[in-house]
Design a protein around this motif. Sequence first.
Motif, PDB file in Angstrom:
ATOM      1  N   PRO A 159     -19.130 -11.907 -17.636  1.00 32.26           N
ATOM      2  CA  PRO A 159     -18.619 -13.281 -17.848  1.00 32.26           C
ATOM      3  C   PRO A 159     -17.102 -13.381 -17.987  1.00 32.26           C
ATOM      4  N   MET A 160     -16.411 -12.283 -18.303  1.00 32.97           N
ATOM      5  CA  MET A 160     -14.952 -12.364 -18.458  1.00 32.97           C
ATOM      6  C   MET A 160     -14.206 -12.181 -17.137  1.00 32.97           C
ATOM      7  N   VAL A 161     -14.918 -11.835 -16.061  1.00 33.30           N
ATOM      8  CA  VAL A 161     -14.257 -11.604 -14.765  1.00 33.30           C
ATOM      9  C   VAL A 161     -13.903 -12.940 -14.118  1.00 33.30           C
ATOM     10  N   HIS A 162     -12.593 -13.162 -13.891  1.00 37.10           N
ATOM     11  CA  HIS A 162     -12.145 -14.415 -13.272  1.00 37.10           C
ATOM     12  C   HIS A 162     -11.154 -14.183 -12.127  1.00 37.10           C
ATOM     13  N   LEU A 163     -10.864 -12.919 -11.808  1.00 35.73           N
ATOM     14  CA  LEU A 163      -9.945 -12.637 -10.702  1.00 35.73           C
ATOM     15  C   LEU A 163     -10.230 -11.230 -10.191  1.00 35.73           C
ATOM     16  N   VAL A 164     -10.181 -11.091  -8.871  1.00 34.15           N
ATOM     17  CA  VAL A 164     -10.386  -9.779  -8.237  1.00 34.15           C
ATOM     18  C   VAL A 164      -9.286  -9.575  -7.208  1.00 34.15           C
ATOM     19  N   SER A 165      -8.717  -8.377  -7.179  1.00 31.31           N
ATOM     20  CA  SER A 165      -7.756  -8.041  -6.129  1.00 31.31           C
ATOM     21  C   SER A 165      -8.233  -6.797  -5.398  1.00 31.31           C
ATOM     22  N   VAL A 166      -7.874  -6.714  -4.132  1.00 27.71           N
ATOM     23  CA  VAL A 166      -8.226  -5.535  -3.327  1.00 27.71           C
ATOM     24  C   VAL A 166      -6.930  -4.842  -2.924  1.00 27.71           C
ATOM     25  N   MET A 167      -6.892  -3.532  -3.122  1.00 22.21           N
ATOM     26  CA  MET A 167      -5.654  -2.789  -2.892  1.00 22.21           C
ATOM     27  C   MET A 167      -5.954  -1.423  -2.290  1.00 22.21           C
ATOM     28  N   ASP A 168      -4.967  -0.898  -1.609  1.00 21.41           N
ATOM     29  CA  ASP A 168      -5.083   0.418  -0.991  1.00 21.41           C
ATOM     30  C   ASP A 168      -3.733   1.108  -1.149  1.00 21.41           C
ATOM     31  N   HIS A 169      -3.673   2.078  -2.043  1.00 26.25           N
ATOM     32  CA  HIS A 169      -2.405   2.741  -2.341  1.00 26.25           C
ATOM     33  C   HIS A 169      -2.225   4.049  -1.574  1.00 26.25           C
ATOM     34  N   SER A 170      -2.921   4.185  -0.444  1.00 25.30           N
ATOM     35  CA  SER A 170      -2.730   5.408   0.352  1.00 25.30           C
ATOM     36  C   SER A 170      -1.346   5.377   1.004  1.00 25.30           C
ATOM     37  N   PRO A 171      -0.781   6.553   1.307  1.00 31.09           N
ATOM     38  CA  PRO A 171       0.615   6.622   1.792  1.00 31.09           C
ATOM     39  C   PRO A 171       0.813   6.090   3.217  1.00 31.09           C
ATOM     40  N   GLY A 172       2.054   5.646   3.472  1.00 28.10           N
ATOM     41  CA  GLY A 172       2.427   5.205   4.811  1.00 28.10           C
ATOM     42  C   GLY A 172       2.151   3.750   5.092  1.00 28.10           C
ATOM     43  N   GLN A 173       1.802   2.977   4.090  1.00 29.80           N
ATOM     44  CA  GLN A 173       1.479   1.564   4.292  1.00 29.80           C
ATOM     45  C   GLN A 173       1.741   0.788   3.002  1.00 29.80           C
ATOM     46  N   ARG A 174       1.718  -0.518   3.082  1.00 29.22           N
ATOM     47  CA  ARG A 174       1.793  -1.445   1.952  1.00 29.22           C
ATOM     48  C   ARG A 174       2.848  -1.033   0.926  1.00 29.22           C
ATOM     49  N   GLN A 175       2.466  -0.689  -0.332  1.00 26.44           N
ATOM     50  CA  GLN A 175       3.496  -0.376  -1.339  1.00 26.44           C
ATOM     51  C   GLN A 175       4.368   0.794  -0.902  1.00 26.44           C
ATOM     52  N   PHE A 176       3.740   1.732  -0.180  1.00 21.76           N
ATOM     53  CA  PHE A 176       4.477   2.945   0.169  1.00 21.76           C
ATOM     54  C   PHE A 176       4.617   3.086   1.686  1.00 21.76           C
ATOM     55  N   VAL A 177       5.233   2.073   2.300  1.00 25.40           N
ATOM     56  CA  VAL A 177       5.557   2.176   3.731  1.00 25.40           C
ATOM     57  C   VAL A 177       6.477   3.381   3.950  1.00 25.40           C
ATOM     58  N   LYS A 178       7.425   3.552   3.013  1.00 24.10           N
ATOM     59  CA  LYS A 178       8.342   4.688   3.102  1.00 24.10           C
ATOM     60  C   LYS A 178       7.700   5.876   2.375  1.00 24.10           C
ATOM     61  N   GLU A 179       7.315   6.894   3.154  1.00 24.83           N
ATOM     62  CA  GLU A 179       6.581   8.003   2.569  1.00 24.83           C
ATOM     63  C   GLU A 179       7.422   8.814   1.586  1.00 24.83           C
ATOM     64  N   GLU A 180       8.747   8.777   1.753  1.00 27.45           N
ATOM     65  CA  GLU A 180       9.571   9.524   0.799  1.00 27.45           C
ATOM     66  C   GLU A 180       9.474   8.915  -0.599  1.00 27.45           C
ATOM     67  N   LYS A 181       9.286   7.571  -0.678  1.00 27.37           N
ATOM     68  CA  LYS A 181       9.097   6.929  -1.981  1.00 27.37           C
ATOM     69  C   LYS A 181       7.757   7.337  -2.589  1.00 27.37           C
ATOM     70  N   TYR A 182       6.737   7.485  -1.725  1.00 25.44           N
ATOM     71  CA  TYR A 182       5.426   7.935  -2.198  1.00 25.44           C
ATOM     72  C   TYR A 182       5.539   9.339  -2.788  1.00 25.44           C
ATOM     73  N   ARG A 183       6.271  10.200  -2.066  1.00 29.76           N
ATOM     74  CA  ARG A 183       6.458  11.575  -2.547  1.00 29.76           C
ATOM     75  C   ARG A 183       7.192  11.575  -3.895  1.00 29.76           C
ATOM     76  N   GLU A 184       8.240  10.790  -3.964  1.00 29.36           N
ATOM     77  CA  GLU A 184       9.044  10.735  -5.188  1.00 29.36           C
ATOM     78  C   GLU A 184       8.209  10.247  -6.367  1.00 29.36           C
ATOM     79  N   TYR A 185       7.402   9.194  -6.127  1.00 23.97           N
ATOM     80  CA  TYR A 185       6.623   8.581  -7.201  1.00 23.97           C
ATOM     81  C   TYR A 185       5.548   9.533  -7.722  1.00 23.97           C
TER      82      TYR A 185
END
Length: 381
Positions: A159-185
């Motif tokens: 009953p407390m669920v009111h929002l859902v997000s879908v995400m994919d944090h695999s490298p080379g896309q979305r948050q980590f388009v730049k793979e060097e940032k993925y490596r650093e993080y």
Amino acid sequence: MNKMILTNASVVTPDEIFKGTVVVDEDGMIEELSQSASQVKGAIDCEGDFLVPGLVELHTDNLEKYFTPRPGVTWPSRSAVVTHDAQIVASGITTVFDALSLGDVVHGSSRLKNLEDMISALQLAENDKVHRANHYLHLRCEVSYEGVLGLFDALVDHPMVHLVSVMDHSPGQRQFVKEEKYREYYQGKYGFSDEQLAEFIRKQKEASAKYSASARHSIVNRCHLNDIPLASHDDATTEHADEARDNRMTVAEFPTTVEAAKASHQHGLSVLMGAPNIVRGGSHSGNVAAKELAENGVLDILSSDYYPASLMDAAFKLAALDNDYDLPKAIKTVSDTPAKSAGLNDRGAIELGKRADLVWVKSAGEHPLIRHVWNRGQRVY
């Protein structure tokens, strides 16, 4: 509760700021707005300070740090929840969506170990009425995680669920388009050697190719059946924005490029960015700065993400930057717009008939000082 009168306030509504009075009825709803001072005995003098709506936070993982304050340390659940709630209301947030991850990029993480305990503790605190803010659940579905559908199916009817997000944090896309940032993080976060990181990246890409598309499809369909608002995450291209539109999502969380943010905004999604991005002046992942989206007029919502106090700071800072966001418009990004995007139409603005979720804010240099907070007319800070 008794009727409450707040007077001599600089009242911030969605469209203007006026000097005057807000009257709250016995049910904690806004009964009257007036551009004159009240002479009623017992009226609270706000000393000319700002009165803004209670903030609405859609995406914070702040709760996790109280369950695991240090690596390997698990904190008692009731204490963790109550302390998290106290920090939330002290930040001016009266409605919070606690974002909990279903899946992770590493197996056996504290996020997954604590998931059941966090939800149980939140529900118990809700049942016992110890929360001072209103808490909802935001399920963050990591679609590249093998077991995400099992976790989602077990929780989607909560009953407390009111929002859902879908995400994919695999490298080379979305948050980590730049793979060097993925490596650093991830090298910084987990201390991987170069060889360990190479193997980690290979496995993440393999998992994304194997699970992400089918998991995304199943989760989106189930949310539509349950009438749960949906958010996309880390969109980087117009194709990502088009996909979110086609999936009837209402929020675009953390787009990583101006191109994706513009397309999402044009499609009618509310573009959400991190308040820390505004406070710090840029993205820690090297992606687009929130202030740049504001300059383009496509910044709709701010989220405190990992630092609750950043929300009020960012709203006032946004209004002071060189863009078209005055203070009422900036405050909408942390109150009215996130509330409506999550289907909560009874709050988020100082208007007649809305909940009296209110924050008394004193302007104190670069940091707006929160003096008092009311949740539906009850003082909670």
